[in-house]
Design an enzyme around this catalytic site. Sequence first.
Site, PDB file in Angstrom:
ATOM      1  N   LYS A  18      51.369  38.665  51.391  1.00  0.00           N
ATOM      2  CA  LYS A  18      50.316  39.453  50.754  1.00  0.00           C
ATOM      3  C   LYS A  18      49.050  38.647  50.894  1.00  0.00           C
ATOM      4  O   LYS A  18      49.049  37.450  50.637  1.00  0.00           O
ATOM      5  CB  LYS A  18      50.636  39.649  49.273  1.00  0.00           C
ATOM      6  CG  LYS A  18      51.558  40.812  49.035  1.00  0.00           C
ATOM      7  CD  LYS A  18      51.500  41.307  47.614  1.00  0.00           C
ATOM      8  CE  LYS A  18      52.288  42.587  47.514  1.00  0.00           C
ATOM      9  NZ  LYS A  18      53.279  42.645  46.506  1.00  0.00           N
ATOM     10  N   GLY A  19      48.007  39.291  51.326  1.00  0.00           N
ATOM     11  CA  GLY A  19      46.779  38.543  51.520  1.00  0.00           C
ATOM     12  C   GLY A  19      45.611  39.283  50.919  1.00  0.00           C
ATOM     13  O   GLY A  19      45.776  40.303  50.263  1.00  0.00           O
ATOM     14  N   PHE A  43      43.508  41.093  52.227  1.00  0.00           N
ATOM     15  CA  PHE A  43      43.196  42.417  52.731  1.00  0.00           C
ATOM     16  C   PHE A  43      44.341  43.398  52.591  1.00  0.00           C
ATOM     17  O   PHE A  43      44.189  44.560  52.907  1.00  0.00           O
ATOM     18  CB  PHE A  43      42.787  42.347  54.197  1.00  0.00           C
ATOM     19  CG  PHE A  43      41.605  41.457  54.412  1.00  0.00           C
ATOM     20  CD1 PHE A  43      40.447  41.665  53.694  1.00  0.00           C
ATOM     21  CD2 PHE A  43      41.672  40.416  55.301  1.00  0.00           C
ATOM     22  CE1 PHE A  43      39.349  40.842  53.867  1.00  0.00           C
ATOM     23  CE2 PHE A  43      40.579  39.590  55.486  1.00  0.00           C
ATOM     24  CZ  PHE A  43      39.417  39.796  54.774  1.00  0.00           C
ATOM     25  N   GLY A  44      45.484  42.913  52.188  1.00  0.00           N
ATOM     26  CA  GLY A  44      46.570  43.866  52.048  1.00  0.00           C
ATOM     27  C   GLY A  44      47.918  43.196  52.158  1.00  0.00           C
ATOM     28  O   GLY A  44      48.043  41.979  52.091  1.00  0.00           O
ATOM     29  N   VAL A  87      51.559  42.535  54.136  1.00  0.00           N
ATOM     30  CA  VAL A  87      52.072  42.403  55.491  1.00  0.00           C
ATOM     31  C   VAL A  87      53.572  42.693  55.483  1.00  0.00           C
ATOM     32  O   VAL A  87      54.306  42.143  54.666  1.00  0.00           O
ATOM     33  CB  VAL A  87      51.825  40.985  56.036  1.00  0.00           C
ATOM     34  CG1 VAL A  87      52.230  40.908  57.496  1.00  0.00           C
ATOM     35  CG2 VAL A  87      50.369  40.601  55.870  1.00  0.00           C
ATOM     36  N   ASP A  91      37.367  32.908  56.902  1.00  0.00           N
ATOM     37  CA  ASP A  91      38.404  32.672  55.900  1.00  0.00           C
ATOM     38  C   ASP A  91      39.464  31.733  56.467  1.00  0.00           C
ATOM     39  O   ASP A  91      40.644  32.050  56.485  1.00  0.00           O
ATOM     40  CB  ASP A  91      39.006  34.006  55.444  1.00  0.00           C
ATOM     41  CG  ASP A  91      39.767  33.869  54.130  1.00  0.00           C
ATOM     42  OD1 ASP A  91      39.626  32.817  53.469  1.00  0.00           O
ATOM     43  OD2 ASP A  91      40.510  34.799  53.774  1.00  0.00           O
TER      44      ASP A  91
END
Length: 922
Positions: free
Chosen positions: A606-607, A609-610, A612, A722
Amino acid sequence: MVLCFSCSANGRLTWILALLLMMTRVHGQPTSGFISLDCGYRNNTPYNDSSIEGIQYQSDAGFVEGGLTHQISSVFMADAASESETTLRSFPDGSRNCYTLPSTPGKKFLVRAMFTYGDYDGLNRSMDGSLFLFGLHIGVNFWDTVNLTNWDPSIIVWKEVLTVAPGDSVSVCLVNFGSGTPFVSSLELRPLLDAMYPFVNTSVSVGQFGRFRFGNVTDFITRYPVDPYDRFWAASSFPYNTYPWTNVDTSKQVEILPGDDYFNVPMAIFQKATTLDTNYSIMSLDMAKGQNLDPESVRLLPIFHFAEISDNNPNRSFDIYNANDLLHRGFSPSRLQANSLYDSGQFLYNGDAIYTLNKTRSSILPPLINALEVYSLVWMENFTTEPEDVSYMKEVKKNYNLARTNWNGDPCSPREYSWEGLTCDYSKRNQNPRIVAVDLSTSGLKGGLVITFMNMASLENLDLSHNNLTGPIPDYQIKSLKVLDLSYNQLDGPIPNSILQRSQAGLLDLRLEGNPVCSKVKDTYCSNNKKKTTSTMAIAVIVPVVLVSLLVVMCILWKLCWKGKSGDSENYAMYEEETPLHIDIRRFTYAELKHITNDFHSIVGKGGFGTVYHGTMENGDEVAVKVLMETSIVESTDFLPEVQTLSKVHHKNLVTLQGYCQNKKCLALVYDFMHRGNLQQLLREGDDYSLNWEQRLHIALDSAQGLEYLHESCTPSIVHRDVKTANILLDKNLVGIIADFGLSRAFNDAHTHISTVAAGTLGYLDPEYHATFQLTIKTDVYSFGIVLLEIITGKPPILMDPHTYHLPNWVRQKIAKGSIQDIVDKRLLDQNDPSSLQGVVDLAMKCVESAAIDRPSMTEVVSRLKVLLPTTLSEKQYASASSTKSMNDEMRRQFHLLISGEGNDESSSSSRMTELIPLSGR
Ligand SMILES: *[C@@H]1O[C@H](CO)[C@@H](O)[C@H](O)[C@H]1NC(C)=O
Ligand SMILES: *[C@@H]1O[C@H](CO)[C@@H](O)[C@H](O)[C@H]1NC(C)=O
Ligand SMILES: *[C@@H]1O[C@H](CO)[C@@H](O)[C@H](O)[C@H]1NC(C)=O
Ligand SMILES: *[C@@H]1O[C@H](CO)[C@@H](O)[C@H](O)[C@H]1NC(C)=O
Ligand SMILES: *[C@@H]1O[C@H](CO)[C@@H](O)[C@H](O)[C@H]1NC(C)=O
Ligand SMILES: *[C@@H]1O[C@H](CO)[C@@H](O)[C@H](O)[C@H]1NC(C)=O
Ligand SMILES: *[C@@H]1O[C@H](CO)[C@@H](O)[C@H](O)[C@H]1NC(C)=O
């Protein structure tokens, strides 16, 4: 002196040949996956065509619905090139008639259709002076026009397309343009390897414009079994093997590098070539002398195949031009080694299709060529109807035995060929059209009411009035239905509660008058409420009709205006505007992603942006599917351009973007899957496993090289924004691979008007950024410094114990108080070499200088790290350090690496191949 070499190209996107098909006879393997249809052949038993060894033809009867079968005129029968050309199927009825060929979703295929008119109807249509042409669709997209005007009726025309199957079938449709009855003589489907023709994907197919082999070739066409994919390679030599053209051949093996499976050109083809007498220096290959080529719309992609097969060590190099544009400078074919040059996905705007090979000044020998393929872009812009709706409609069609001539091919797409009686919703861009209304009134339907309709999730209006439907009304679980008209049938009830309730609640307009069931119940739905009915119906019908007509008129006007001022560049612009950006990677649908990820079953991360998910592609490749959270980005104009940029970035230390999905339902990116997770996980793992010092340094170098590439080799530079250990992924061989680059830009820019989301992650963020809000490549250098410190210390960027410390400050304090060994990850114990350790700490501290100007560039970081690596450079470092090597060295090394099995998983070798393409459009 310019020599003109022209091949009889006729027909807009293909070329047509005037000779019989004489096939090479070689014993081949069984033809697995080949489908060969002899159209119009009436016998049910397949046969082996005597002229083509190993290919079994069967009747087309099970693959198409309408049409009439014919034989060519007896005048031409005796001279027919093959049995399959003696019969054909014609389609006098219906504007579109489709063949459905079974396939595997996502698989690549070559589809070939052949046409021999042979005056089958005795009308002399191809010679009577009038226009005789019809269209071909591949799926729901226009493929090509078959133009037989003024055409010798005995001559075969063929069209080929390379395409990716959108579902479990590939459809080929013949389209009546009102200029003669469409027909087809044979239809062939040949599976290709997924890796072949990498520019072909779900949104790009290519039509064959020309495919030639050179040298002294005796067979007019080389095909199966010489070519296991049964491509047609036309001999270009026979009219041109006169002076100054000279042929060379060899019986020596021509090596095709392992891993180079983009084209799989048969070795026999590489063993022959054409060159010039040494007094000449320019070889001009002109393919487009056909009369009906449309240079304004055709966009071509040439693929040149070379292998040096002359003796000794010849000195030969040449420049390659497309008309006047230089495609490649100073190319020198490798001796007895196959080289295929193409420009990845860059379709050239040159309908003239003239390619010039011009000897360079230093070259002793004139140019040489072994084979040439030219493809035209077939843009798969139109979406097929939602597969669920399609299968329900097919069930309905089968159930009621509906033989409507126009119910052929895809129900909704393309719009002008949609099935009569259906209303489709095309309003959602980039999504499959859906069926919203079905009108089957007065269609002679008999039997029970099928439940299929009610399963159609977007159906709003169903009209089955004035038929002979009998029996009860099934207990439907109504989804979206708003109007259900069953009036004037033989339905005798009962009416299930589910339907009654919705009707009583005003959610459903139910009409049942004129059915036996109404003799028992007297309710509004049984009364003859014609007035209400007609007025709502009128609105329901007229509004869409008016809207559609308005749209059509607007489209026509718009098109006319554009036509009016059509110049190449403007046409090009129109093309770009009309369609989404041309992105050379696969575009996934939501359904495909769902399938690949096993219904989003396994989360691997989980990052910011969303989330995975782990996925497995149709071919077994593992992928990481990153589903982006933000839905507002769908509206943003930044996402697709960003994807386009990312799709062009290829470096072995940058994760390869395999595809994307963008529509209302889904916004996702599909990457290669990295088996060893990310660096953060590995550094934070317990004591049982830890990376040793050398591995850590290699990972640091790998990631530094990835960043260097983003900063220095991309124009404009890409700032990662990032950089952190969680964004450094590791493949099977612990090669560091940077992820998530570029994405931050699309995201943040899309939101600048809403909020000032800080780029980057706490702990990694450049202090100067806080002051200036300026992101530069030096911002990444700062974050990379933090990564280096984490690698050394094994500690997170922000320490909580016992006080909160930022890692660089903690390091400074520890070093000031004691020795450098105090900061080193305990798990490294005595592995580190003190001088190398000192060097890496110094470098890290340089990177985290608070003033950007004091920080080194990534290029400096890379060269520092290389020096700091332990002295015994393994093969792997050699490989990773040499991105500037020439193509040949690179190829040789790849060869070497693959043989020795040195750290090359599939993904990294394929990205390396991309780097090799000398004509890259970047
Ligand atoms: C036709 O060719 C196939 C192989 O493609 C072979 O298996 C089959 O036996 C042949 N049939 C006849 C009648 O020769
Ligand atoms: C077809 O038409 C052409 C041109 O009118 C004529 O020369 C030719 O003889 C005709 N062929 C047949 C078979 O009628
Ligand atoms: C896509 O559909 C539109 C509308 O039906 C049609 O005009 C257009 O030609 C189609 N595009 C292709 C590539 O077939
Ligand atoms: C081409 O090859 C054939 C044998 O394969 C040979 O008979 C013929 O002479 C050759 N022609 C030329 C022009 O080299
Ligand atoms: C078809 O070919 C004829 C003659 O070969 C040509 O005049 C005509 O323009 C072509 N039509 C199209 C649509 O290509
Ligand atoms: C071929 O190359 C020579 C220099 O090597 C140059 O003068 C000439 O213009 C080139 N010709 C073409 C057609 O590009
Ligand atoms: C229904 O079937 C009957 C005979 O069974 C026939 O006479 C009648 O025309 C049919 N009605 C419709 C609307 O098809």
